[in-house]
Design a protein around this motif. Sequence first.
Motif, PDB file in Angstrom:
ATOM      1  N   VAL A 261     -11.852   6.462  -5.215  1.00 50.05           N
ATOM      2  CA  VAL A 261     -11.807   5.176  -5.305  1.00 50.05           C
ATOM      3  C   VAL A 261     -12.040   4.321  -6.281  1.00 50.05           C
ATOM      4  O   VAL A 261     -10.999   3.249  -5.995  1.00 50.05           O
ATOM      5  N   GLU A 262     -12.467   4.921  -7.656  1.00 51.02           N
ATOM      6  CA  GLU A 262     -12.155   4.011  -8.572  1.00 51.02           C
ATOM      7  C   GLU A 262     -10.403   4.031  -8.909  1.00 51.02           C
ATOM      8  O   GLU A 262      -9.185   3.391  -9.162  1.00 51.02           O
TER       9      GLU A 262
ATOM     10  N   ALA B 218      -7.108   1.641  -0.909  1.00 53.25           N
ATOM     11  CA  ALA B 218      -6.903   1.382   0.373  1.00 53.25           C
ATOM     12  C   ALA B 218      -8.394   2.960   1.270  1.00 53.25           C
ATOM     13  O   ALA B 218      -8.444   2.653   2.449  1.00 53.25           O
ATOM     14  N   ILE B 219      -8.942   3.248   0.757  1.00 50.54           N
ATOM     15  CA  ILE B 219     -10.347   3.906   0.297  1.00 50.54           C
ATOM     16  C   ILE B 219     -11.060   3.250  -0.558  1.00 50.54           C
ATOM     17  O   ILE B 219     -11.643   2.440  -1.392  1.00 50.54           O
ATOM     18  N   ALA B 220     -12.702   3.274   0.045  1.00 51.61           N
ATOM     19  CA  ALA B 220     -13.928   2.191  -0.385  1.00 51.61           C
ATOM     20  C   ALA B 220     -14.677   3.768   0.335  1.00 51.61           C
ATOM     21  O   ALA B 220     -14.871   4.675   1.356  1.00 51.61           O
ATOM     22  N   VAL B 221     -16.310   3.251  -0.151  1.00 50.34           N
ATOM     23  CA  VAL B 221     -17.197   4.463   0.821  1.00 50.34           C
ATOM     24  C   VAL B 221     -18.572   3.556   2.124  1.00 50.34           C
ATOM     25  O   VAL B 221     -18.301   2.394   2.208  1.00 50.34           O
ATOM     26  N   ALA B 222     -18.503   4.201   2.534  1.00 52.01           N
ATOM     27  CA  ALA B 222     -18.461   3.665   3.669  1.00 52.01           C
ATOM     28  C   ALA B 222     -20.000   4.519   3.911  1.00 52.01           C
ATOM     29  O   ALA B 222     -20.187   5.414   3.932  1.00 52.01           O
ATOM     30  N   GLY B 223     -20.894   4.060   5.442  1.00 47.73           N
ATOM     31  CA  GLY B 223     -22.064   4.128   5.657  1.00 47.73           C
ATOM     32  C   GLY B 223     -22.996   4.074   4.684  1.00 47.73           C
ATOM     33  O   GLY B 223     -23.116   3.050   2.923  1.00 47.73           O
TER      34      GLY B 223
ATOM     35  N   ILE C 168     -16.333   8.446   2.047  1.00 48.12           N
ATOM     36  CA  ILE C 168     -15.272   7.962   1.639  1.00 48.12           C
ATOM     37  C   ILE C 168     -14.344   7.675   2.667  1.00 48.12           C
ATOM     38  O   ILE C 168     -13.977   9.063   3.511  1.00 48.12           O
ATOM     39  N   SER C 169     -13.841   6.515   2.917  1.00 54.24           N
ATOM     40  CA  SER C 169     -13.201   6.164   4.361  1.00 54.24           C
ATOM     41  C   SER C 169     -12.061   5.377   3.983  1.00 54.24           C
ATOM     42  O   SER C 169     -12.152   4.471   3.368  1.00 54.24           O
TER      43      SER C 169
END
Length: 320
Positions: free
Chosen positions: A192-193, A204-209, A216-217
């Motif tokens: 993510v970083e 384009a990606i990040a942490v979800a949930g 990662i999503s």
Amino acid sequence: MSNDGYWFQAPPVSTRIPLPPAEPVVELVDITIDGRTVQAPKTSTILDVTRSLGIDTPTLCFLENLTPVNVCRICVVELTGARTLVPACSRKIEAGMVIQTDSPRVRLARKMVLEFLGSSVDLSTAPQAQSYIERYDAKPDRYGPRKESARTHDHAEAVDGTKARTTQVPVKIDNDLYVRDYSKCILCYKCVEACGTDAQNTFAIAVAGRGFQSHISTEADVPLPDSACVYCGNCIGVCPTGALMFKSEFDMRAAGTWDESKQTQTDTICSFCGVGCTLTLHVQDNSIVKVTSPLDVEVTHGHLCIKGRFGYQYVQNRDE
């Protein structure tokens, strides 16, 4: 403008030799680590000092070219007077600190982190994590046998209490460059970083949930080709567990032909543009199997673009 023909007069030539700017004053502070009193720059982290002393402090979410995020908690050390253990990767030193890097409390904390990871995450392609598990005598199996399945369930599936809950999910193969196997993800945030402000600024990606369902999503969990991803592959370059992997490596592992003992590494300069990024070519059986970049090269600090990371196939178009 004057009438003598000259409307510009150059300034007088200085007779003084210009001096370089003064070096910034680095304040040193005294701290005590494992009974040793040492001096170190005030701007250092505890990890900087332990590494300078040759103390092998384990890390998983830390990488020199990324901003520390303190999520894996494997580098924690004991600081006298502090209520909790502190992360060595991000905690700046202060004068008079008394630090223990290998106390029973520290070893227990690291062991528990490794047991939680080992019981829930597939660490089969994470040799560094496996070495830490052995080093701290962690026993992931004491949480029960892993609930292996055909990778058809997600993190939210209920368990019957007899087996360890895992992060097992289907492998995502939606492009020809790299695959995502989040069953191997320890949520270190490095990808993510690298996708964000530390390198690519693509987001384009990040942490979800939340909780155990954190993962990662992409945005709205769309396939990678439909996301903002530009396929720089910098997320692969920083992944410590093989959750993000070159498609070439994934295919060779599936075929049983991936053998790092037979691979050589050769540094060269990318020929696609004038930036001059250093490429490390990983070669097996006279074929490039993946491309990385050294962290200590000032041009890109280990990061590449899609051409440098994946544009090597033309080299292998040989006449048989």
